[in-house]
Design a protein around this motif. Structure first.
Motif, mmCIF file in Angstrom:
data_model
loop_
_atom_site.group_PDB
_atom_site.id
_atom_site.type_symbol
_atom_site.label_atom_id
_atom_site.label_comp_id
_atom_site.label_asym_id
_atom_site.label_seq_id
_atom_site.Cartn_x
_atom_site.Cartn_y
_atom_site.Cartn_z
ATOM 1 N N SER A 168 22.301 103.447 45.592
ATOM 2 C CA SER A 168 21.395 102.897 44.574
ATOM 3 C C SER A 168 19.952 102.896 45.064
ATOM 4 N N TYR A 169 19.788 102.559 46.326
ATOM 5 C CA TYR A 169 18.433 102.531 46.899
ATOM 6 C C TYR A 169 17.841 103.932 46.925
ATOM 7 N N THR B 275 16.923 104.962 43.307
ATOM 8 C CA THR B 275 15.780 104.200 42.788
ATOM 9 C C THR B 275 14.489 104.606 43.477
ATOM 10 N N SER C 175 12.072 97.368 40.212
ATOM 11 C CA SER C 175 13.410 97.937 40.375
ATOM 12 C C SER C 175 13.614 98.470 41.795
ATOM 13 N N ALA D 135 16.271 97.122 44.669
ATOM 14 C CA ALA D 135 17.203 98.008 45.379
ATOM 15 C C ALA D 135 17.087 97.831 46.891
ATOM 16 N N ASP E 200 18.862 94.537 47.777
ATOM 17 C CA ASP E 200 20.322 94.689 47.702
ATOM 18 C C ASP E 200 20.854 95.440 48.930
#
Length: 391
Positions: free
Chosen positions: A142-143, A146, A159, A163, A166
């Motif tokens: 996800s990182y 993003t 956003s 990321a 997280d």
């Protein structure tokens, strides 16, 4: 006339008797003086050993001399474990013992497996670790996505920062779970190797080289991670000797002072020691303090609870007499040497000795300065004694 002869005879008779008594008295005194000219030394044998010139030439004779050395303080003691080298092995996690691989008395090496434990708690910790690894993989993907969108202005800064947060949380949780596995005894190789599943089985390993002196574990037993030792391992390469020293002598001792140890089990062996610790508490009943000395025990001959005699070398000098260790023979608890007499004759002489240094013994009693003793070759003289006894 006959009456006069009778009187004359009666006068002369006592004179003759007196003369005879006087002569006998002188003879007895002369014999007594001759017998007292030689005094048998205390502890010396009455039996002389005569050797031929060739045999006597193989002996080494040494004259007893005086020397100066440290004063000694001798006391009784007992061998004990070196408590700085004892390890109590506990269960890193609760569970059931699958296999016991060691028993009391076994010699073990550092890192050797002593037992295996199957743990439900470990199985749960493994599940948490695997779940956190999946969360970390998802957060990493996800990182990455993003970040790419943010760099192409297709995603907001908020956003992207979310990321990042997280991913950091996922990493922290994974590290926390992996550390929990390490604490429970899972090897680092299993944690880092993702290709093989982690089994909920923990090996209990020895932290030191030594001997297992206690075992509180049985097969299939449930054990808890409550700190109760399953195994006690003692490294006996060094041991303590605990000497009892009277309070009046405490001032004479200090740490690192030299000492020697002799045990009834090995009366002819002298073990070098160093004072390690002098207890701060005095025994009120015996008025003694425990002095702990470290003794090297590479061959493992010294065992805890053995009785011992401890000799401390003090700083003050003292005049002593030493004899070579080879000169002294010990039989039936008594020690003796052979005195050299004129014309290749020798006689056994009882002595009292105590441990010395460099192959010599300190003389307590039995010899005088100037005495000539056999310093090498006593076995030959002992054999000659046996020959005479057989005749």
């Amino acid at each position: 006339m006959k009456y006069m002869h009778f009187i004359f005879a009666m006068i002369l008779l006592p004179m003759f008797l007196l003369s005879g008594c006087s002569t006998n008295g002188q003879t007895d005194t002369s014999k007594s003086d001759a017998s007292s000219a030689y005094t048998q030394p205390e502890g010396q044998s009455e039996e002389m050993i005569k050797l031929q010139d060739v045999e006597a030439a193989s002996l080494r004779i040494e004259e007893v001399r005086q020397a100066t050395d440290s004063r000694l303080l001798t006391t009784t003691g007992k061998i004990g474990f070196n408590e700085d080298r004892i390890s109590h092995v506990v269960a890193p996690t609760s569970g059931y013992i699958l296999d016991l691989k060691a028993k009391v008395g076994d010699q073990v090496k550092e890192g050797q497996t002593l037992a295996l434990i199957k743990s439900k708690e470990l199985a749960e910790a493994i599940a948490d670790f695997l779940a956190s690894k999946k969360d970390l993989e998802l957060a990493q993907k996800s990182y990455t996505m993003t970040k790419d969108l943010f760099e192409h202005e297709a995603a907001s800064r908020m956003s992207f920062q979310q990321a990042e947060n997280d991913l950091a949380k996922a990493r922290m949780q994974t590290e926390r779970n992996s550390e929990k596995l390490r604490i429970m005894g899972v090897p680092e190789s299993q944690i880092s190797d993702a290709s093989k599943p982690i089994q909920p089985i923990v090996p209990i390993k020895s932290p030191i080289n030594g001997v297992i002196t206690e075992r509180q574990a049985t097969p299939a037993q449930y054990v808890a991670a409550d700190g109760a030792p399953l195994f006690t391992i003692a490294d006996l390469s060094t041991v303590w000797v605990l000497g009892d020293v009277f309070e009046k002598d405490m001032r004479l001792l200090k740490p690192n002072q030299r000492a020697q140890v002799v045990t009834p089990a090995f009366p002819n062996s002298v073990f070098a020691a160093r004072v390690s610790r002098i207890d701060t508490m005095l025994d009120p009943a015996s008025r003694t303090v425990k002095v702990r000395s470290v003794v090297t025990n590479v061959q493992g001959r010294l065992r805890p609870e053995m009785f011992a005699t401890v000799t401390f070398f003090l700083a003050e000098a003292d005049s002593i007499i030493t004899v070579p260790s080879k000169a002294v023979l010990t039989e039936s608890g008594s020690s003796f040497v052979y005195l050299a007499k004129p014309d290749n004759t020798f006689v056994r002489q009882k002595v009292d000795v105590q441990p010395g240094e460099a192959g010599r013994l300190r003389l307590i009693s039995g010899l005088n300065v100037g005495d000539r003793i056999v310093s090498d070759g006593t076995i030959l003289l002992r054999a000659e004694e046996d020959k005479k006894g057989d005749k």
